[in-house]
Design a protein around this motif. Structure first.
Motif, PDB file in Angstrom:
ATOM      1  N   MET A   1      -6.149   1.848   0.986  1.00  0.00           N
ATOM      2  CA  MET A   1      -7.066   2.680   0.212  1.00  0.00           C
ATOM      3  C   MET A   1      -7.044   2.300  -1.263  1.00  0.00           C
ATOM      4  O   MET A   1      -8.090   2.254  -1.927  1.00  0.00           O
ATOM      5  N   ILE A   2      -5.847   2.031  -1.789  1.00  0.00           N
ATOM      6  CA  ILE A   2      -5.760   1.620  -3.193  1.00  0.00           C
ATOM      7  C   ILE A   2      -6.506   0.311  -3.405  1.00  0.00           C
ATOM      8  O   ILE A   2      -7.254   0.150  -4.371  1.00  0.00           O
TER       9      ILE A   2
ATOM     10  N   SER B   1      -0.818  -8.179  -4.163  1.00  0.00           N
ATOM     11  CA  SER B   1       0.390  -7.599  -3.562  1.00  0.00           C
ATOM     12  C   SER B   1       0.054  -6.404  -2.674  1.00  0.00           C
ATOM     13  O   SER B   1       0.662  -6.214  -1.613  1.00  0.00           O
ATOM     14  N   VAL B   2      -0.915  -5.604  -3.087  1.00  0.00           N
ATOM     15  CA  VAL B   2      -1.316  -4.434  -2.308  1.00  0.00           C
ATOM     16  C   VAL B   2      -1.864  -4.848  -0.946  1.00  0.00           C
ATOM     17  O   VAL B   2      -1.490  -4.293   0.100  1.00  0.00           O
ATOM     18  N   MET B   3      -2.731  -5.847  -0.926  1.00  0.00           N
ATOM     19  CA  MET B   3      -3.336  -6.270   0.332  1.00  0.00           C
ATOM     20  C   MET B   3      -2.361  -7.062   1.200  1.00  0.00           C
ATOM     21  O   MET B   3      -2.478  -7.073   2.423  1.00  0.00           O
TER      22      MET B   3
ATOM     23  N   VAL C   1     -10.484   9.675  -5.385  1.00  0.00           N
ATOM     24  CA  VAL C   1      -9.549   9.010  -4.478  1.00  0.00           C
ATOM     25  C   VAL C   1      -8.294   8.593  -5.222  1.00  0.00           C
ATOM     26  O   VAL C   1      -7.166   8.783  -4.750  1.00  0.00           O
ATOM     27  N   ASP C   2      -8.461   8.028  -6.400  1.00  0.00           N
ATOM     28  CA  ASP C   2      -7.319   7.573  -7.186  1.00  0.00           C
ATOM     29  C   ASP C   2      -6.380   8.732  -7.525  1.00  0.00           C
ATOM     30  O   ASP C   2      -5.161   8.612  -7.410  1.00  0.00           O
TER      31      ASP C   2
END
Length: 521
Positions: A105-106, A343-345, A391-392
């Motif tokens: 989501m981020i 890094s998130v993905m 969302v954030d």
């Protein structure tokens, strides 16, 4: 660590070829948009110079200890977040999938902010935003309409968003070392040089001293305010990329004899050093803007989007050499954001690879194509700004912080795995974590975060965030938070295709002791 200490590159997982590359990749993940635009504002609003004391306490009692917690879980168990937790105890796998969902989501909305920064790097060359950066950003660039959900696409956002996803996809398809590692080796030094140049230029602006005084002048009375301490703990977790699987995943890519404790100290202190540098550069520039307008600094200070895309363009319009200042600022945002988004993905891709035993290409396609399409569908429209803001807010507070608290409590008090993780960190790490680290992870950090969460929950329930309609807060805030938990439990029910046991510990490792010996201690 030398290159021979690293785990060998394998078709299934891959690895960083040295401790140095791992540290650069971890710093790249930690240093993101929030360091540049969030820390200066949070520090200013919570006591200025005196805020540095609770910030330092939060870093030492929660930030670095939890960073080491992530490192220990990932480095010992050699897997993605779900697999690493599953290797501690099968039911704990859902904690990992909770973190994976948060990362997905981020990543979906973070790419949109990165696309804005990319476009503004180009705008900065000729100050395309004109004399009214506020109207340009909200009306001309984002074309933000009334609060609500509209499906009208904004062409000026589509193409930079596509570029961002193509770049991220290309890096991640190359693998751990060739993609993530090599990107970190190039981007992090470039980011440091670019931001140092920005800070130096900002310090020579008229009014810079006024801005720095506003940032660092201590308000000692603020130290007695619990909300200031809550803000310090919240900032540490937001900025260190801890609690949502990134550091677990990265730690699984380094050699088994790596000093993870020393690496954690380097990453944690480097991240905080960059935040302090960001505060100096940003507030020196805001001091210039205040003097140019004949106003106080607090009249021109703004948070988040307002600082990056409204206040800074206004500064660039007035500052000598404004084009260079603008390219440095927005270019730094792009570089910092790219390393963080990668890094998130990678957290999501690594989890899918472990669960399905698939190749990197297949897992990357299964993750990045839906993420890119969702990103384009929701955040290249005229309502994208409002959806992103909601969302954030909810994911950061009731996603990252909540899963961090739950994971610490589960590992420390339900699984009672802290002695095992402590021995692992101490096997090759310095300084020793025995004694102080379990106390912080099992007691101090969870209590501090529970207090932060309690405050945030009370505020969210009693004061609707941003004056948005209740239905929007429910659909884009509370509902996604609940869905993440439900999906995490659902996915964890299915077994891994091939859940190989963790790699054997090095010869002579204290981890080779039997379970009965662990319990006896």
């Amino acid at each position: 660590m030398t290159s021979t200490d690293a785990a060998p590159e394998t078709p299934r997982r891959g690895s960083f070829d040295s401790r140095k590359v791992f540290i650069l990749a971890a710093i790249g993940s930690a240093v993101g948009l929030g360091n540049i635009w969030r820390f200066p504002y949070v520090a200013y609003e919570n006591g200025g110079g005196s805020f540095l004391l609770p910030y330092l306490v939060a870093l030492l009692t929660a930030g670095i200890p939890f960073l080491l917690f992530d490192y220990a879980v990932g480095h010992r168990n050699r897997g993605s977040a779900p697999l690493s937790f599953a290797r501690l105890a099968r039911p704990a796998e859902s904690l990992g999938w909770w973190q994976v969902g948060i990362c997905f989501m981020i990543g979906v909305y973070y790419a949109a902010v990165l696309a804005w920064a990319l476009r503004y790097t180009i705008f900065a060359t000729d100050q395309a935003w004109g004399e009214d950066p506020n109207a340009f950003f909200f009306e001309d660039f984002l074309q933000a309409g009334d609060v609500g959900v509209q499906a009208d696409l904004v062409p000026g956002i589509i193409w930079p968003l596509v570029v961002i996803w193509l770049v991220v996809g290309g890096v991640l398809l190359l693998g751990v070392q060739r993609g993530i590692g090599n990107t970190a080796k190039v981007f992090i030094p470039v980011l440091v040089v670019a931001f140092l140049a920005l800070v130096v230029q900002s310090l020579f602006l008229d009014g810079a001293a006024q801005g720095l005084q506003a940032l660092f002048e201590p308000n000692w009375a603020a130290l007695g305010d619990p909300l200031v301490w809550a803000a310090a703990y919240g900032q540490i977790f937001f900025s260190l990329s801890i609690g949502f699987g990134i550091m677990i995943t990265y730690a699984s890519y380094v050699g088994r004899r790596t000093d993870m404790t020393g690496s954690g100290l380097v990453v944690g202190l480097s991240n905080s050093g960059f935040e302090l540098l960001a505060g100096i550069g940003v507030f020196a520039a805001l001091g210039f803007m205040a003097e140019a307008q004949g106003a106080e600094v607090d009249a021109v200070v703004s948070d988040g989007v307002g600082l990056a895309f409204v206040a800074f363009p206004a500064i660039i319009n007035e500052a000598p050499g404004g084009a260079l200042l603008g390219v440095l600022f927005f270019g730094s945002l792009v570089i910092a954001g790219l390393t963080s988004l990668i890094s998130v993905m990678e957290v999501v891709i690594s989890a899918v690879r472990d669960k399905l035993e698939s190749s990197r290409a297949v897992a990357a396609t299964l993750v990045l194509v839906p993420a890119g399409l969702i990103s384009l569908a929701f955040f290249s429209t005229t309502s994208g700004l409002y959806v992103l803001d909601i969302v954030d807010y909810f994911i950061n507070r009731f996603g990252i912080l909540l899963v961090a608290v739950v994971s610490m409590i589960v590992v420390a008090w339900v699984l009672r795995a802290l002695p095992l993780l402590t021995r692992h960190l101490d096997q090759y790490g310095t300084p020793s974590v025995r004694g102080w680290w379990p106390v912080l992870i099992g007691g101090v950090a969870p209590v501090a975060l529970v207090l932060v969460l309690g405050r945030e929950f009370y505020v969210a329930v009693t004061t609707p965030y941003g004056d948005y309609p209740t239905w929007m807060l429910t659909v884009f805030g509370w509902l996604p938070v609940g869905i993440l938990v439900a999906l995490a439990v659902t996915i964890s029910v299915a077994q891994f295709v091939r859940r190989a046991p963790a790699l054997p510990p090095p010869p002579g490792s204290v981890e080779a002791r039997t379970e009965s010996e662990v319990e006896s201690e």
